[in-house]
Write an enzyme that holds these catalytic residues in place. Sequence first.
Site, mmCIF file in Angstrom:
data_model
loop_
_atom_site.group_PDB
_atom_site.id
_atom_site.type_symbol
_atom_site.label_atom_id
_atom_site.label_comp_id
_atom_site.label_asym_id
_atom_site.label_seq_id
_atom_site.Cartn_x
_atom_site.Cartn_y
_atom_site.Cartn_z
ATOM 1 N N GLU A 195 0.974 -1.060 -0.136
ATOM 2 C CA GLU A 195 0.163 0.012 -0.153
ATOM 3 C C GLU A 195 0.956 1.131 0.114
ATOM 4 O OE1 GLU A 195 -1.020 3.032 0.513
ATOM 5 O OE2 GLU A 195 -1.719 2.793 2.419
ATOM 6 N N GLU A 204 5.399 11.247 -1.895
ATOM 7 C CA GLU A 204 6.274 10.325 -0.925
ATOM 8 C C GLU A 204 7.124 9.594 -1.824
ATOM 9 O OE1 GLU A 204 3.088 9.179 2.389
ATOM 10 O OE2 GLU A 204 4.592 7.827 1.918
HETATM 11 N N1 LIG Z 1 0.584 4.368 1.400
HETATM 12 C C1 LIG Z 1 1.515 5.547 2.014
HETATM 13 N N2 LIG Z 1 1.872 6.600 1.385
HETATM 14 N N3 LIG Z 1 2.361 4.969 2.975
HETATM 15 C C2 LIG Z 1 1.772 3.899 3.665
HETATM 16 C C3 LIG Z 1 2.795 2.776 3.874
HETATM 17 C C4 LIG Z 1 4.287 3.326 4.158
HETATM 18 C C5 LIG Z 1 4.946 2.202 5.185
HETATM 19 O O1 LIG Z 1 5.807 1.587 4.286
HETATM 20 C C6 LIG Z 1 7.084 1.675 4.971
HETATM 21 N N4 LIG Z 1 8.035 1.933 3.884
HETATM 22 C C7 LIG Z 1 7.892 2.999 2.852
HETATM 23 N N5 LIG Z 1 9.059 2.730 1.760
HETATM 24 C C8 LIG Z 1 9.873 1.768 2.336
HETATM 25 C C9 LIG Z 1 10.922 1.104 2.016
HETATM 26 N N6 LIG Z 1 11.404 1.431 0.798
HETATM 27 N N7 LIG Z 1 11.212 -0.072 2.416
HETATM 28 C C10 LIG Z 1 10.542 -0.671 3.616
HETATM 29 N N8 LIG Z 1 9.790 0.094 4.140
HETATM 30 C C11 LIG Z 1 9.036 1.107 3.344
HETATM 31 C C12 LIG Z 1 6.990 2.927 5.727
HETATM 32 O O2 LIG Z 1 7.661 3.049 6.829
HETATM 33 C C13 LIG Z 1 5.254 2.833 6.144
HETATM 34 O O3 LIG Z 1 5.447 1.977 7.431
#
Ligand SMILES: NC(=[NH2+])NCCC[C@H]1O[C@@H](n2cnc3c(N)ncnc32)[C@H](O)[C@@H]1O
Length: 410
Positions: A195, A204
Amino acid sequence: MQAEKEEEEASPEEYVALCDFTASGSEQLGFSTGDKLLVHAKPSADWWWAELQGVIGYVPASYLRQDAAEDEDDTSLEDPWQDDEYFGSYGTLRLHLEMLSDRSRTETYRQVIVSNSASLRNKVVMDLGCGTGIISLFCAQLAQPSVVYAVEASSMAEHTRQLVKQNGCEEVVTVLQGRAEELELPEQADILVSEWMGNCLLFEFMVESVLLARDRWLRDGGVMWPSSAALTLVPCQADNYYSEKMAFWERPYGLDFTPLQPLAQQEFFTKPKFSHLIDPKDCLSAPCDVICLNMYTVQEMEGEFKFCVVKPGVFHGFTAWFTVQFESLEAGGATVELDTGPNSDPTHWKQTLFMLDKPIHVYGGDSIRGNIVLRRNPVWRRHMTVTLHWNINSSSDNCQVGTKSFPMWR
Ligand SMILES: NC(=[NH2+])NCCC[C@H]1O[C@@H](n2cnc3c(N)ncnc32)[C@H](O)[C@@H]1O
């Protein structure tokens, strides 16, 4: 004109270059990261008139930063992805509570798992950016995958391990803490679920991590969930917002505060308004998918549109939202869709409103054609600028052309 005149006489401001810029054309001034430039004038939001070692020319404003406390800013120069700030914000419950409280979002992912549970048997699943692990727990609880690798870069990962154990899923779900682009997965995945959608779909730019992980960890023929995404746009009225932020200055308490309106336009209408809830009756035409992302191929960040105005009204701006689709694991199975638009259940993303500087009266039958370009911020990798060009062909008077760039957020 008065403002511009004063602007030219103002003393130049010092800015630091955040990255290299190669001039194209004699009018432009090239520079290198760290150069100190003197900005003499800001004729537009995107291009400023600046000087470097006695040479003057146009420079891209988004490449510059005004240095308040020099040493403090230097650290931020090294971290264009601002990962400390970004993953720091996901290490607390605030954002996870907001996402988990969004029933439309979370129930859609549950429905995807339920409607594909048979096909998920013995499959390897990667949940990228699992947060509290909700999608991984759905997989373990509602289907029988052989393993789910729940990848989370923030400090939430240690709590996610606890939740996996607390719900008896530790046989199936393995939590891996780290950035998906960097960590080692024990094996390739059959399904990459995430997601990743931000405001206006892409803010983002987590999608970049998803595509990198796809190229590295999704086996050939594997499935991406979401499988596709679309950014939708519609020209709209925004009377309440316009009255609240602009018309207000016409006669507050019987006084004329209109000289403040240029300030109000700059302060309230330069950036998009997140968390806008558009009323369907404020749509001036049928909405149109302007950018379609196929999650298996290189994505387009630019799109054309042509709207046919269906009723007379005031064109205050554009509203954007997105939809994502989850293809079935079974050939011919039903696709599940999450729609964040005004005719679906509200989500935490709501919609995004882009206000024009000046409202325009439009009439039934008018056409609004143009395009939208999402340009990554060259320095702040999770930020972008949304540029809209429009061309109104109206039977009542000659055509009107306009363009405006909206930083999100830098
Ligand atoms: N829908 C969104 N806009 N954000 C919701 C999901 C974002 C989740 O993914 C994690 N997250 C984001 N990028 C990464 C990445 N490259 N690697 C691991 N976790 C990630 C982040 O820490 C958060 O817990």
